[in-house]
Design a protein around this motif. Structure first.
Motif, mmCIF file in Angstrom:
data_model
loop_
_atom_site.group_PDB
_atom_site.id
_atom_site.type_symbol
_atom_site.label_atom_id
_atom_site.label_comp_id
_atom_site.label_asym_id
_atom_site.label_seq_id
_atom_site.Cartn_x
_atom_site.Cartn_y
_atom_site.Cartn_z
ATOM 1 N N SER A 6 0.844 -1.193 0.000
ATOM 2 C CA SER A 6 0.000 0.000 0.000
ATOM 3 C C SER A 6 0.879 1.242 0.000
ATOM 4 C CB SER A 6 -0.921 0.001 1.221
ATOM 5 O OG SER A 6 -0.159 0.030 2.413
ATOM 6 N N GLY A 7 0.237 2.390 -0.184
ATOM 7 C CA GLY A 7 0.947 3.653 -0.093
ATOM 8 C C GLY A 7 1.245 4.337 -1.410
ATOM 9 N N GLY A 8 0.908 3.704 -2.505
ATOM 10 C CA GLY A 8 1.133 4.326 -3.798
ATOM 11 C C GLY A 8 0.203 5.502 -4.022
ATOM 12 N N GLY A 9 0.464 6.233 -5.101
ATOM 13 C CA GLY A 9 -0.376 7.371 -5.426
ATOM 14 C C GLY A 9 0.238 8.218 -6.506
ATOM 15 N N LEU A 10 -0.353 9.388 -6.673
ATOM 16 C CA LEU A 10 0.114 10.353 -7.666
ATOM 17 C C LEU A 10 0.872 11.465 -6.943
ATOM 18 C CD1 LEU A 10 0.115 11.599 -10.528
ATOM 19 C CD2 LEU A 10 -2.106 12.640 -9.949
ATOM 20 N N VAL A 11 2.073 11.762 -7.404
ATOM 21 C CA VAL A 11 2.896 12.788 -6.773
ATOM 22 C C VAL A 11 3.654 13.541 -7.854
ATOM 23 C CG1 VAL A 11 4.838 11.201 -6.440
ATOM 24 C CG2 VAL A 11 4.575 13.180 -4.915
ATOM 25 N N GLN A 12 3.958 14.788 -7.588
ATOM 26 C CA GLN A 12 4.745 15.567 -8.535
ATOM 27 C C GLN A 12 6.218 15.227 -8.415
ATOM 28 O OE1 GLN A 12 3.766 19.704 -7.753
ATOM 29 N NE2 GLN A 12 2.198 19.681 -9.373
ATOM 30 N N ALA A 13 6.930 15.445 -9.472
ATOM 31 C CA ALA A 13 8.376 15.222 -9.458
ATOM 32 C C ALA A 13 9.012 16.008 -8.319
ATOM 33 C CB ALA A 13 8.985 15.636 -10.790
ATOM 34 N N GLY A 14 9.925 15.354 -7.624
ATOM 35 C CA GLY A 14 10.558 15.949 -6.460
ATOM 36 C C GLY A 14 9.868 15.630 -5.154
ATOM 37 N N GLY A 15 8.690 15.054 -5.241
ATOM 38 C CA GLY A 15 7.935 14.709 -4.054
ATOM 39 C C GLY A 15 8.353 13.391 -3.446
ATOM 40 N N SER A 16 7.617 12.989 -2.412
ATOM 41 C CA SER A 16 7.949 11.776 -1.667
ATOM 42 C C SER A 16 6.710 10.922 -1.454
ATOM 43 C CB SER A 16 8.535 12.134 -0.295
ATOM 44 O OG SER A 16 9.728 12.870 -0.415
ATOM 45 N N LEU A 17 6.955 9.635 -1.333
ATOM 46 C CA LEU A 17 5.935 8.669 -0.947
ATOM 47 C C LEU A 17 6.583 7.616 -0.074
ATOM 48 C CD1 LEU A 17 3.941 7.907 -4.245
ATOM 49 C CD2 LEU A 17 3.045 9.059 -2.221
ATOM 50 N N ARG A 18 5.794 7.008 0.803
ATOM 51 C CA ARG A 18 6.280 5.863 1.562
ATOM 52 C C ARG A 18 5.364 4.682 1.306
ATOM 53 N NH1 ARG A 18 7.186 4.625 8.003
ATOM 54 N NH2 ARG A 18 4.910 4.475 7.986
ATOM 55 N N LEU A 19 5.934 3.640 0.757
ATOM 56 C CA LEU A 19 5.199 2.404 0.534
ATOM 57 C C LEU A 19 5.342 1.501 1.749
ATOM 58 C CD1 LEU A 19 6.211 1.567 -3.154
ATOM 59 C CD2 LEU A 19 4.406 3.090 -2.305
ATOM 60 N N SER A 20 4.297 0.759 2.017
ATOM 61 C CA SER A 20 4.316 -0.226 3.089
ATOM 62 C C SER A 20 3.927 -1.581 2.530
ATOM 63 C CB SER A 20 3.327 0.155 4.197
ATOM 64 O OG SER A 20 3.649 1.393 4.780
#
Length: 121
Positions: A6-20
């Motif tokens: 889980s944890g995916g999504g749409l983000v702009q370049a330079g942004g961050s996400l954390r997958l679990s």
């Protein structure tokens, strides 16, 4: 072992996400864990891996310095912190469990269902 990413999504370049990646079963701590990704029309590729103890980690050159893999064996969960995301990171990300942390997806016996990461420019 069953895995749920889980944890995916749409983000702009330079942004961050954390997958679990949450694992079921009491044997999670015995497995090395890996993250892989697959973009449309491309083969599944290695992203990162972590030994069962968390003492050793491995990264693809393309993500080194931007992504961090970690695990919490008490919570049966492995994480992928992704910083400074780029459009070329867009893919479905999969977690996997295996006997040894390595880059070959064929050596992992258990796979999660995947979570989509889309990075816009």
């Amino acid at each position: 072992v069953q895995l749920q990413a889980s944890g995916g999504g749409l983000v702009q370049a330079g942004g961050s996400l954390r997958l679990s990646c949450a694992a079921s079963g009491r044997t999670f701590s015995r497995y090395a864990m890996g993250w892989f990704r697959q973009a449309p029309g491309k083969d599944r590729e290695f992203v990162a891996a972590i030994a069962w103890s968390g003492g050793s980690t491995y990264y693809a050159d393309s993500v080194k310095g931007r992504f961090t893999i970690s695990r919490d064996n008490a919570k049966n969960t492995v994480y992928l912190q992704m910083n400074n995301l780029k459009p070329e990171d867009t893919a479905v990300y999969y977690c996997a469990a295996g006997a040894v942390a390595q880059i070959d997806p064929g050596m992992y016996g258990y796979w999660g269902q995947g979570t989509q990461v889309t990075v816009s420019s």
